[in-house]
Design an enzyme around this catalytic site. Structure first.
Site, PDB file in Angstrom:
ATOM      1  N   ASP A  25       0.792  -1.220   0.117  1.00 39.13           N
ATOM      2  CA  ASP A  25       0.139  -0.140  -0.170  1.00 39.13           C
ATOM      3  C   ASP A  25       0.891   1.319  -0.106  1.00 39.13           C
ATOM      4  O   ASP A  25       0.396   2.388   0.096  1.00 39.13           O
ATOM      5  CB  ASP A  25      -1.046  -0.026   1.092  1.00 39.13           C
ATOM      6  N   HIS A  26       2.043   1.177  -0.035  1.00 35.65           N
ATOM      7  CA  HIS A  26       3.053   2.413  -0.116  1.00 35.65           C
ATOM      8  C   HIS A  26       3.051   3.290  -1.195  1.00 35.65           C
ATOM      9  O   HIS A  26       3.441   4.400  -1.322  1.00 35.65           O
ATOM     10  CB  HIS A  26       4.526   1.879   0.281  1.00 35.65           C
ATOM     11  N   GLY A  27       2.289   2.886  -2.327  1.00 36.61           N
ATOM     12  CA  GLY A  27       2.230   3.648  -3.540  1.00 36.61           C
ATOM     13  C   GLY A  27       1.507   4.786  -3.122  1.00 36.61           C
ATOM     14  O   GLY A  27       1.915   5.973  -3.709  1.00 36.61           O
ATOM     15  N   SER A  29       1.273   6.237   0.033  1.00 46.79           N
ATOM     16  CA  SER A  29       1.776   7.269   1.024  1.00 46.79           C
ATOM     17  C   SER A  29       3.275   7.667   0.658  1.00 46.79           C
ATOM     18  O   SER A  29       3.702   8.861   1.091  1.00 46.79           O
ATOM     19  CB  SER A  29       1.976   6.325   2.378  1.00 46.79           C
ATOM     20  N   TYR A 145      -1.137   1.392  15.455  1.00 46.12           N
ATOM     21  CA  TYR A 145       0.375   2.064  15.683  1.00 46.12           C
ATOM     22  C   TYR A 145       0.286   3.181  16.810  1.00 46.12           C
ATOM     23  O   TYR A 145      -0.558   3.979  16.768  1.00 46.12           O
ATOM     24  CB  TYR A 145       0.821   2.494  14.634  1.00 46.12           C
ATOM     25  N   PRO A 146       0.937   3.041  17.880  1.00 51.09           N
ATOM     26  CA  PRO A 146       1.071   4.063  18.739  1.00 51.09           C
ATOM     27  C   PRO A 146       2.042   5.312  18.414  1.00 51.09           C
ATOM     28  O   PRO A 146       3.137   5.258  17.917  1.00 51.09           O
ATOM     29  CB  PRO A 146       1.836   3.544  20.002  1.00 51.09           C
ATOM     30  N   LYS A 176      -2.778  -5.966  13.117  1.00 47.61           N
ATOM     31  CA  LYS A 176      -1.468  -5.763  12.856  1.00 47.61           C
ATOM     32  C   LYS A 176      -0.613  -4.550  13.706  1.00 47.61           C
ATOM     33  O   LYS A 176      -1.234  -3.549  13.871  1.00 47.61           O
ATOM     34  CB  LYS A 176      -0.955  -5.251  11.329  1.00 47.61           C
ATOM     35  N   GLY A 201       6.831  -5.209   9.785  1.00 42.67           N
ATOM     36  CA  GLY A 201       8.077  -5.322   9.378  1.00 42.67           C
ATOM     37  C   GLY A 201       8.963  -4.009   9.920  1.00 42.67           C
ATOM     38  O   GLY A 201       9.845  -3.904  10.387  1.00 42.67           O
ATOM     39  N   GLY A 228       6.379  -5.393   4.555  1.00 42.08           N
ATOM     40  CA  GLY A 228       6.329  -4.795   3.315  1.00 42.08           C
ATOM     41  C   GLY A 228       7.769  -4.688   2.751  1.00 42.08           C
ATOM     42  O   GLY A 228       8.188  -5.382   1.792  1.00 42.08           O
TER      43      GLY A 228
END
Length: 264
Positions: A25-27, A29, A145-146, A176, A201, A228
């Site tokens: 999904d990094h495309g 961000s 995520y914190p 996750k 990761g 990822g």
């Protein structure tokens, strides 16, 4: 809930129940970074390496998902932000559960940053989408995520186990989150969460470091991995996933898996 059970089987290894998810999904961000230029080629590589699912936005289904070769599960991500936005921690909803169903997804995912200024709206989105997923029998993976002004250590056990528990309380089927650094502290996360936890990761590491994270998280009760960049930017994604599977499925040590990788 039978729909959820059937679809969950498609994103995990049925023999072990473990999950090897490769986020692509990094495309959104970060743009077309190395490893994501050729989506089809990357999906081919990770499927052949033994990943159980890939995760990405609508573009993954449109331009990169399988039309031949090894089968692999599809998780469509519903949250987005870019690195250029005024607050990259503010994830907004850009897709729907029903559209993901229409596109053939086996699950959907939502990203929540616990502690961010926009936490309230992200939690509202998570709760609403969780109810929709129950209605349609769609599994929901929550990326928790914190991240925020009150967070002094994004891998701190107290923060991570709170983030994971929030997701299970609001109806997620899989969580996750980040590794806390050692098996004992990560077990506090997995034992405090009512649903399976997969470990993220994170930033790029060397092979041994990444395999040690996988080994430690498995000892700490993780149900799998969601990695990822350390997979799709690896010089040999297939070989790395073979090594990761040795840790996950065969309970090999990180050092033993590294030898498998070097011999590939």
């Amino acid at each position: 809930m039978h729909g959820k059970d059937i679809r969950l089987e498609r994103i995990m290894d049925r023999k072990s129940g473990k999950m090897i998810i490769v986020p692509l999904d990094h495309g959104v961000s970060q743009g077309p970074i190395m490893g994501l230029i050729d989506l089809c080629g990357t999906v081919d590589a990770v499927a052949e390496g033994g990943a159980t699912a890939v995760l990405g936005h609508v573009g993954l289904a449109l331009h990169g998902h399988r039309r031949s070769g090894e089968d692999i599960g599809l998780i469509l991500h519903l949250s987005a932000s870019t690195s250029l936005g005024p607050d990259p921690n503010n994830k907004v909803i850009v897709n729907t559960v029903t559209q993901a169903l229409k596109m053939g997804a086996d699950a959907v995912s939502v990203h929540v940053n616990i502690g961010a200024d926009s936490e309230a709206s992200m939690l509202a989105d998570l709760g609403r989408i969780s109810i929709e997923c129950m209605e349609w029998g769609m599994p929901l993976l929550a990326m928790m995520y914190p991240r925020g002004r009150k967070i002094t250590d994004e891998n701190g056990t107290e923060y991570v186990k709170l983030a994971a528990r929030v997701a299970s309380e609001l109806g997620a089927d899989i969580v996750k989150t980040v590794y806390t650094g050692d098996p004992d502290s990560f077990r506090e996360v997995t034992e405090g969460c009512s649903v399976p936890v997969v470990v993220a990761g994170g930033s790029k590491m060397n092979d041994l470091e990444m395999l040690q994270v996988i080994e430690g998280s498995m000892i700490g009760g993780a149900a799998g991995i969601s990695i990822g960049r350390n997979v799709f930017q690896h010089a040999n994604p297939r070989a790395f996933l073979h090594a990761a599977r040795a840790v996950l499925m065969e309970k090999r040590t990180a050092e033993e898996a590294l030898e498998i990788l070097r011999g590939s």
